[in-house]
Each structure stands twice: as structure tokens, then as C-alpha cells.
Design an enzyme around this catalytic site. Structure first.
Site, PDB file in Angstrom:
ATOM      1  N   LYS A 149     -19.471 -16.328 -35.734  1.00  0.00           N
ATOM      2  CA  LYS A 149     -18.642 -15.233 -36.206  1.00  0.00           C
ATOM      3  C   LYS A 149     -19.354 -13.911 -35.911  1.00  0.00           C
ATOM      4  O   LYS A 149     -20.577 -13.914 -35.788  1.00  0.00           O
ATOM      5  CB  LYS A 149     -18.347 -15.395 -37.693  1.00  0.00           C
ATOM      6  CG  LYS A 149     -19.464 -14.907 -38.618  1.00  0.00           C
ATOM      7  CD  LYS A 149     -18.997 -14.830 -40.043  1.00  0.00           C
ATOM      8  CE  LYS A 149     -19.974 -14.055 -40.878  1.00  0.00           C
ATOM      9  NZ  LYS A 149     -19.726 -13.991 -42.286  1.00  0.00           N
ATOM     10  N   ASP A 178     -17.498 -21.711 -38.563  1.00  0.00           N
ATOM     11  CA  ASP A 178     -17.378 -21.050 -39.858  1.00  0.00           C
ATOM     12  C   ASP A 178     -18.292 -21.892 -40.736  1.00  0.00           C
ATOM     13  O   ASP A 178     -17.934 -23.018 -41.097  1.00  0.00           O
ATOM     14  CB  ASP A 178     -15.932 -21.079 -40.374  1.00  0.00           C
ATOM     15  CG  ASP A 178     -15.809 -20.321 -41.684  1.00  0.00           C
ATOM     16  OD1 ASP A 178     -16.690 -20.487 -42.550  1.00  0.00           O
ATOM     17  OD2 ASP A 178     -14.838 -19.568 -41.843  1.00  0.00           O
ATOM     18  N   HIS A 179     -19.476 -21.376 -41.047  1.00  0.00           N
ATOM     19  CA  HIS A 179     -20.477 -22.280 -41.635  1.00  0.00           C
ATOM     20  C   HIS A 179     -20.064 -22.805 -43.010  1.00  0.00           C
ATOM     21  O   HIS A 179     -20.604 -23.798 -43.475  1.00  0.00           O
ATOM     22  CB  HIS A 179     -21.878 -21.660 -41.638  1.00  0.00           C
ATOM     23  CG  HIS A 179     -22.052 -20.556 -42.615  1.00  0.00           C
ATOM     24  ND1 HIS A 179     -21.752 -19.249 -42.314  1.00  0.00           N
ATOM     25  CD2 HIS A 179     -22.480 -20.556 -43.894  1.00  0.00           C
ATOM     26  CE1 HIS A 179     -21.990 -18.504 -43.370  1.00  0.00           C
ATOM     27  NE2 HIS A 179     -22.434 -19.264 -44.350  1.00  0.00           N
ATOM     28  N   HIS A 241     -14.154 -17.186 -44.174  1.00  0.00           N
ATOM     29  CA  HIS A 241     -14.589 -18.229 -45.111  1.00  0.00           C
ATOM     30  C   HIS A 241     -13.554 -18.490 -46.208  1.00  0.00           C
ATOM     31  O   HIS A 241     -13.217 -19.644 -46.495  1.00  0.00           O
ATOM     32  CB  HIS A 241     -15.920 -17.842 -45.768  1.00  0.00           C
ATOM     33  CG  HIS A 241     -16.970 -17.428 -44.786  1.00  0.00           C
ATOM     34  ND1 HIS A 241     -17.188 -18.123 -43.622  1.00  0.00           N
ATOM     35  CD2 HIS A 241     -17.855 -16.404 -44.773  1.00  0.00           C
ATOM     36  CE1 HIS A 241     -18.167 -17.534 -42.943  1.00  0.00           C
ATOM     37  NE2 HIS A 241     -18.589 -16.484 -43.618  1.00  0.00           N
ATOM     38  N   LYS A 344     -25.048 -15.553 -57.643  1.00  0.00           N
ATOM     39  CA  LYS A 344     -24.439 -16.142 -56.438  1.00  0.00           C
ATOM     40  C   LYS A 344     -23.578 -17.300 -56.895  1.00  0.00           C
ATOM     41  O   LYS A 344     -24.036 -18.168 -57.630  1.00  0.00           O
ATOM     42  CB  LYS A 344     -25.545 -16.640 -55.507  1.00  0.00           C
ATOM     43  CG  LYS A 344     -25.011 -17.236 -54.207  1.00  0.00           C
ATOM     44  CD  LYS A 344     -26.141 -17.524 -53.232  1.00  0.00           C
ATOM     45  CE  LYS A 344     -25.656 -18.207 -51.970  1.00  0.00           C
ATOM     46  NZ  LYS A 344     -24.785 -17.369 -51.136  1.00  0.00           N
TER      47      LYS A 344
HETATM   48  P1  NAD Z   1     -30.356 -10.965 -33.289  1.00  0.00           P
HETATM   49  O1  NAD Z   1     -30.220  -9.523 -32.964  1.00  0.00           O
HETATM   50  O2  NAD Z   1     -31.466 -11.416 -34.164  1.00  0.00           O
HETATM   51  O3  NAD Z   1     -30.509 -11.769 -31.915  1.00  0.00           O
HETATM   52  C1  NAD Z   1     -29.756 -11.436 -30.755  1.00  0.00           C
HETATM   53  C2  NAD Z   1     -30.308 -12.160 -29.542  1.00  0.00           C
HETATM   54  O4  NAD Z   1     -29.589 -11.719 -28.374  1.00  0.00           O
HETATM   55  C3  NAD Z   1     -31.778 -11.910 -29.262  1.00  0.00           C
HETATM   56  O5  NAD Z   1     -32.334 -13.136 -28.821  1.00  0.00           O
HETATM   57  C4  NAD Z   1     -31.739 -10.887 -28.125  1.00  0.00           C
HETATM   58  O6  NAD Z   1     -32.885 -10.925 -27.303  1.00  0.00           O
HETATM   59  C5  NAD Z   1     -30.533 -11.353 -27.347  1.00  0.00           C
HETATM   60  N1  NAD Z   1     -29.956 -10.287 -26.509  1.00  0.00           N
HETATM   61  C6  NAD Z   1     -29.604  -9.038 -26.896  1.00  0.00           C
HETATM   62  N2  NAD Z   1     -29.136  -8.344 -25.833  1.00  0.00           N
HETATM   63  C7  NAD Z   1     -29.175  -9.180 -24.753  1.00  0.00           C
HETATM   64  C8  NAD Z   1     -28.811  -9.061 -23.376  1.00  0.00           C
HETATM   65  N3  NAD Z   1     -28.307  -7.919 -22.866  1.00  0.00           N
HETATM   66  N4  NAD Z   1     -28.983 -10.135 -22.578  1.00  0.00           N
HETATM   67  C9  NAD Z   1     -29.484 -11.276 -23.072  1.00  0.00           C
HETATM   68  N5  NAD Z   1     -29.846 -11.465 -24.363  1.00  0.00           N
HETATM   69  C10 NAD Z   1     -29.693 -10.426 -25.190  1.00  0.00           C
HETATM   70  O7  NAD Z   1     -28.931 -11.436 -33.829  1.00  0.00           O
HETATM   71  P2  NAD Z   1     -28.597 -12.685 -34.797  1.00  0.00           P
HETATM   72  O8  NAD Z   1     -28.649 -12.241 -36.200  1.00  0.00           O
HETATM   73  O9  NAD Z   1     -29.421 -13.857 -34.392  1.00  0.00           O
HETATM   74  O10 NAD Z   1     -27.038 -12.938 -34.479  1.00  0.00           O
HETATM   75  C11 NAD Z   1     -26.607 -13.613 -33.300  1.00  0.00           C
HETATM   76  C12 NAD Z   1     -25.119 -13.917 -33.418  1.00  0.00           C
HETATM   77  O11 NAD Z   1     -24.887 -14.773 -34.523  1.00  0.00           O
HETATM   78  C13 NAD Z   1     -24.238 -12.687 -33.646  1.00  0.00           C
HETATM   79  O12 NAD Z   1     -23.000 -12.898 -33.017  1.00  0.00           O
HETATM   80  C14 NAD Z   1     -24.039 -12.678 -35.153  1.00  0.00           C
HETATM   81  O13 NAD Z   1     -22.845 -12.032 -35.521  1.00  0.00           O
HETATM   82  C15 NAD Z   1     -23.951 -14.166 -35.420  1.00  0.00           C
HETATM   83  N6  NAD Z   1     -24.304 -14.553 -36.789  1.00  0.00           N
HETATM   84  C16 NAD Z   1     -25.575 -14.394 -37.242  1.00  0.00           C
HETATM   85  C17 NAD Z   1     -25.898 -14.795 -38.533  1.00  0.00           C
HETATM   86  C18 NAD Z   1     -27.315 -14.689 -39.055  1.00  0.00           C
HETATM   87  O14 NAD Z   1     -27.557 -15.226 -40.141  1.00  0.00           O
HETATM   88  N7  NAD Z   1     -28.226 -14.045 -38.356  1.00  0.00           N
HETATM   89  C19 NAD Z   1     -24.918 -15.354 -39.360  1.00  0.00           C
HETATM   90  C20 NAD Z   1     -23.618 -15.506 -38.866  1.00  0.00           C
HETATM   91  C21 NAD Z   1     -23.336 -15.100 -37.570  1.00  0.00           C
END
Ligand code: NAD
Length: 480
Positions: A149, A178-179, A241, A344
Site C-alpha cells: 500500500k 493489505d497486511h 484496512h 492500541k
Molecule cells: P524506504 O524509504 O525505507 O525504502 C525505499 C527503498 O527504495 C530503499 O531501498 C531505496 O534505496 C529504494 N529506492 C528509492 N529510490 C530508488 C530508485 N530511484 N531506484 C531504485 N531504488 C530506489 O521505504 P519503506 O518504508 O521501506 O516503504 C517501501 C514501500 O512499502 C512503500 O511503498 C511504502 O508505502 C510501503 N509500506 C511500508 C510500510 C513500512 O512499515 N515501512 C508499511 C506499509 C507499506
């Protein structure tokens, strides 16, 4: 003994937070359970120029809270490889394809590929397009695309994203995460309904007064203010969710417990959502934003890092949804989600009316399915553990420890992906209906000023959320 699965995982965004906090620990648990064993490898990709060794160190570090079996963690990490990658560079996809093919031979992974988008949503379409155009997909194994998401910001952007993905992957190869659908209690709902014929028979507008879904969080936005400013709780929690939880409890009885049958009844339910007219929005929905707490110690939302001083983003929303199908017409579904609530708590409360006494139980009985804080878990009847409540409206499972051994959400969802089971993933048809519903509220709210902040941190949200139910002669079951 668990059946071993084989695949090459390509994790786009392999250096990021989601990968390290959720995915690698989940893969490790599957490794310990023997579901991943000899025939798998994980390619992490991101922009940084990391070596395999450094990447493996980060993977092992992400597991440290799970285990102290250093050898096992290192053996697991030997399945991890790093490929520096920029989403727009075609050459990098060719390098990825070659590495995946080499690892497939080395680990005999059956030409199966899982492409996991742990990367910013703006890259989803570009990455999917390159996977296709540079020929990463294999001919004689499976190819599954996993999307995190948010899936769009509204119906228009979600449709655009879906069109981009569909050019590269047919719907049946797309796994939209959708976790909450990975949580044991949510996964068990169809089964609970099947095993409790009385409960199932009472789950309709003849016997139900109202249904409440609460996803309350005690934390604020913490260090995610920048992201939250682009989202708000309506997009972050309600559209996905909360809607999916409602889908599980309110869908019609499926003909069988298969992905196809369950998705059919869920899609039908969402298409019967009574979409609000703009002038109805503020009668049916309430929004809030947190202030400091009673002692003035915590930050108000507007004082959080990366948040606009005059932000009108909502950190709380409550609303009344209605369906115009035969089963639910006339029954309000009250939903709410907020940050900085007193605790929570994720729960579903089903409030029955007095006719439920036909089933030999007290009139106005409430059945509560508790989803969190503990993963699982309890079913309450009128606030008491259902096993000691002397009510036989609901009696499942027999074993009190049943929910205790539940797999963590990501672990369970990854097994489904490897097994090709899409039952716990969101389909495009469902998303279209839920975005359509949310868009009206979002547009209305974005067009009006607010009197934020309007609730103190550590409270149940704005008073108007109570009034919303009081007007119908109802009240929230979970109240501090
Ligand atoms: P983050 O910013 O920690 O990680 C992003 C990753 O993308 C990194 O590995 C970065 O190096 C890479 N990246 C960025 N630009 C790039 C490019 N141009 N080319 C190649 N790689 C590139 O983000 P995150 O928190 O891990 O989130 C990742 C995805 O998961 C997002 O879509 C976010 O909405 C979704 N998400 C995250 C969480 C969470 O708990 N972190 C929860 C639900 C959904």
C-alpha cells in the site's frame, strides 16, 4: 512437516525499512519452519552500491531480536544477494535478469519469481513495465508481483496505476498486500462463520443492530509526519484496512472457502456500498486531529516534524457506512480509526438486537472479535471470554491456545504468495468500489476549512464521534 517452496525473490527497495523490519524477519521464520530451505534466493535491489557481504550483514542485523542462533541466521543470509539498481535504467533490469537466472540454476528454484515492490509507490508502474519489457518474467515457472500500500490516492490514480501494472501482469499474477488480511483473526472470520451456524444465521439485518470496526492507535505519527501529510487516516486506514475487515465480516456466505468464492461475495458487498452525496458527508463522517495531551507534554500533530503548522490533515476519522443489499440494508456500520487514542486496539463489535433471543441468548448480546494488540485473538460475548460466557451463539475454536500459535501477518501472506493463493489479497474490483466511496468524503473535506486540533492526545477522539452514534440511539462498545 511443512512443504518446501522454491522461488527467487526480487525485492525492489531491498535496503529499506519495510524490507528489514517486516520482510526479512518473515522470510527467516519461513526458513526456520522449513518452508524456505534449499531452493530459494533473495535479490535485494536499491540505488546504493552495496556488496553482497554488507547486504547480508544488514539482513542478519534485522533478525537479531528474533533469534540467537547465529549460525542459522548466517546460513539463511547466504541465500541473499545484492544488485545495485536504478528504477529507470534498462541495463540494470538486464543485469537483474541474468543474476536471477544464475541463482535459479544454483539453487534449483524452479524458474519461479516473486517481484516484491518494497519501494515508493511512484515507482510501481515503471518497475512493472521494465520487468516485462526487459524479459524478466520466466516461461516455465510462476511470476507473481507483490504490491504494497498505498494503491493510489484516489480512484483516478489507482486506475492509472492498475492500467500500468496490467500491461505487464495479468490480474491473477498481482498480489496487493493489505497486511490486516494477514492477521489470524481476520483470516479466521470465514471459518468462524462456517463453524457457528447460529452466529452465521444471525449475521444480517434481522438480528444485528449495528457493527463497529475500530482501529485505534496510541502512538502519534512519530517520524512519519512527511508521509502522513500526504495521506491522512481516511486514506491510510479506512479505504483499505477497515473496508477489508468489513468485507470479511459482512460478505454474504460464500459457496465454499475458496479465493474465487470469497472474492465474489466481497466484490458484491462493496458494490452495494451506499456512496454518500457530498452534502451527506459531514452528517455521516467526523474528522479529527490530535492536540497535545492533558498535561501539555506531547506534541500536537501540527507541531510534529515535517508537518505544516496549519495542516488540515486528519489523524482521526469516524463514520457511518451503509450497504443497500438485502442482507444489510438498514444496519449502520460504524467505523473509526485514530492516532493518540488511549490504547492500541483493533476490534470488531457486533451488536445484536433483541430478536437474537430466538437463538437462546440474551437480547442485545454483543460479540467482539479482538484483532490486536495481541496477534490473534479473543472473542468476547458481552465483554466476557466467550468460553466462559455461557452463551452458545459463538463457540469457536475449542482450543484456547488456537490463536496463540498464529503466524505473523507477513509470514502468512508470503506463504500464500508462494502457494498462489490470492484469498487474502485485495482485488482490483474491490478497490474500485472502496475508492469511489472514499473519494466523495476526501473531496468534501479538502474543500472545507476545519477547526483543528479538536481532540486531546490520549482521548477517544472528538465528541462528534459519540454524537454520530447517539443520534441513532447507539454507542461505541469500546470506550475508555
Ligand atoms: P524506504 O524509504 O525505507 O525504502 C525505499 C527503498 O527504495 C530503499 O531501498 C531505496 O534505496 C529504494 N529506492 C528509492 N529510490 C530508488 C530508485 N530511484 N531506484 C531504485 N531504488 C530506489 O521505504 P519503506 O518504508 O521501506 O516503504 C517501501 C514501500 O512499502 C512503500 O511503498 C511504502 O508505502 C510501503 N509500506 C511500508 C510500510 C513500512 O512499515 N515501512 C508499511 C506499509 C507499506
Amino acid at each position: 512437516m511443512a512443504k518446501e517452496k522454491s522461488a527467487i525473490f526480487i525485492i525492489f527497495g531491498g535496503s529499506g525499512d519495510l524490507a528489514h523490519r517486516k520482510l526479512y524477519p518473515a522470510l527467516y521464520r519461513l526458513y526456520k519452519a522449513g518452508i524456505l530451505k534449499d531452493h530459494f534466493a533473495v535479490i535485494g535491489t536499491a540505488r546504493r552500491p552495496w556488496s553482497d557481504d554488507y547486504f547480508r550483514e544488514t539482513v542478519v542485523t534485522s533478525l537479531e531480536d528474533l533469534d540467537d542462533d547465529k549460525q542459522k541466521m548466517e546460513d539463511f543470509a547466504k541465500h541473499f544477494f545484492y544488485q545495485s539498481h536504478n528504477v529507470n535504467d534498462s541495463e540494470h533490469y538486464i543485469a537483474l535478469k541474468e543474476l536471477a537466472a544464475k541463482l535459479d540454476d544454483q539453487f534449483e528454484a524452479g524458474h519461479n519469481r516473486v517481484y516484491y515492490m518494497a519501494i515508493a509507490p511512484r515507482f510501481f508502474g515503471t518497475v512493472a513495465e521494465h520487468i516485462n519489457s526487459e524479459g524478466l518474467k520466466t516461461e516455465d515457472g510462476f511470476n507473481r508481483l507483490v504490491i504494497e500500500k498505498p494503491f493510489g490516492r484516489d480512484l483516478a490514480s489507482a486506475s492509472e496505476l492498475n492500467d500500468d501494472l496490467s500491461k505487464a501482469f495479468p490480474e491473477n499474477e498481482i498480489y496487493r498486500i493489505d497486511h490486516y488480511l494477514g492477521k489470524k483473526m481476520i483470516q479466521e472470520i470465514p471459518n468462524i462463520r462456517l463453524k457457528n451456524p447460529k452466529f452465521e444465521k444471525a449475521l444480517n439485518n434481522k438480528y444485528v443492530s449495528n457493527i463497529q470496526v475500530t482501529l485505534g492507535e496510541s502512538l502519534g505519527v512519530e517520524d512519519r509526519g512527511g508521509y502522513y501529510e500526504t495521506a491522512g487516516v481516511l486514506r491510510d486506514m479506512v479505504q483499505n484496512h477497515i473496508m477489508q475487515i468489513i468485507g470479511s465480516i459482512a460478505m454474504d456466505t460464500p459457496e465454499e472457502l475458496t479465493a474465487k468464492a470469497i472474492h465474489k461475495v466481497k466484490t458484491d458487498l462493496f458494490s452495494s456500498l451506499d456512496v454518500l452525496e457530498p452534502e451527506e458527508v459531514n452528517k455521516s463522517f467526523v474528522r479529527g486531529q490530535y492536540d497535545t495531551d492533558r498535561l501539555g507534554k506531547l506534541n500536537a500533530y501540527r507541531d510534529e516534524d515535517n508537518v505544516d503548522d496549519n495542516s488540515n490533515i486528519e489523524t482521526y476519522a469516524a463514520g457511518k457506512l451503509e450497504f443497500n443489499d438485502e442482507r444489510w440494508s438498514g444496519v449502520p456500520f460504524y467505523v473509526r480509526s485514530g492516532k493518540r487514542m488511549p490504547a492500541k486496539s483493533s476490534r470488531i463489535d457486533i451488536v445484536f438486537n433483541d430478536k437474537v433471543s430466538e437463538f437462546g441468548v440474551n437480547p442485545n448480546t454483543t460479540v467482539s472479535l479482538l484483532i490486536e494488540p495481541e496477534e490473534g485473538h479473543s472473542i468476547l460475548v458481552n465483554g466476557i471470554d466467550y468460553q466462559s460466557s455461557n452463551q452458545d451463539l459463538i463457540k469457536f475454536p475449542e482450543d484456547k491456545t488456537y490463536f496463540d500459535n498464529a503466524r505473523e501477518a507477513y509470514e502468512s501472506l508470503i506463504i500464500d504468495i508462494l502457494s498462489g493463493d490470492r484469498v487474502h489479497f485485495t482485488l482490483w474490483d474491490e478497490l474500485q468500489s472502496t475508492w469511489k466511496y472514499i473519494d466523495v468524503i476526501r473531496e468534501k473535506w479538502d474543500s472545507e476549512d476545519t477547526d483543528f486540533p479538536n481532540y486531546l492526545s490520549g482521548t477517544m477522539g472528538p465528541e462528534a464521534a459519540d454524537t454520530l452514534l447517539e443520534r441513532d440511539g447507539n454507542s461505541w462498545v469500546w470506550d475508555d
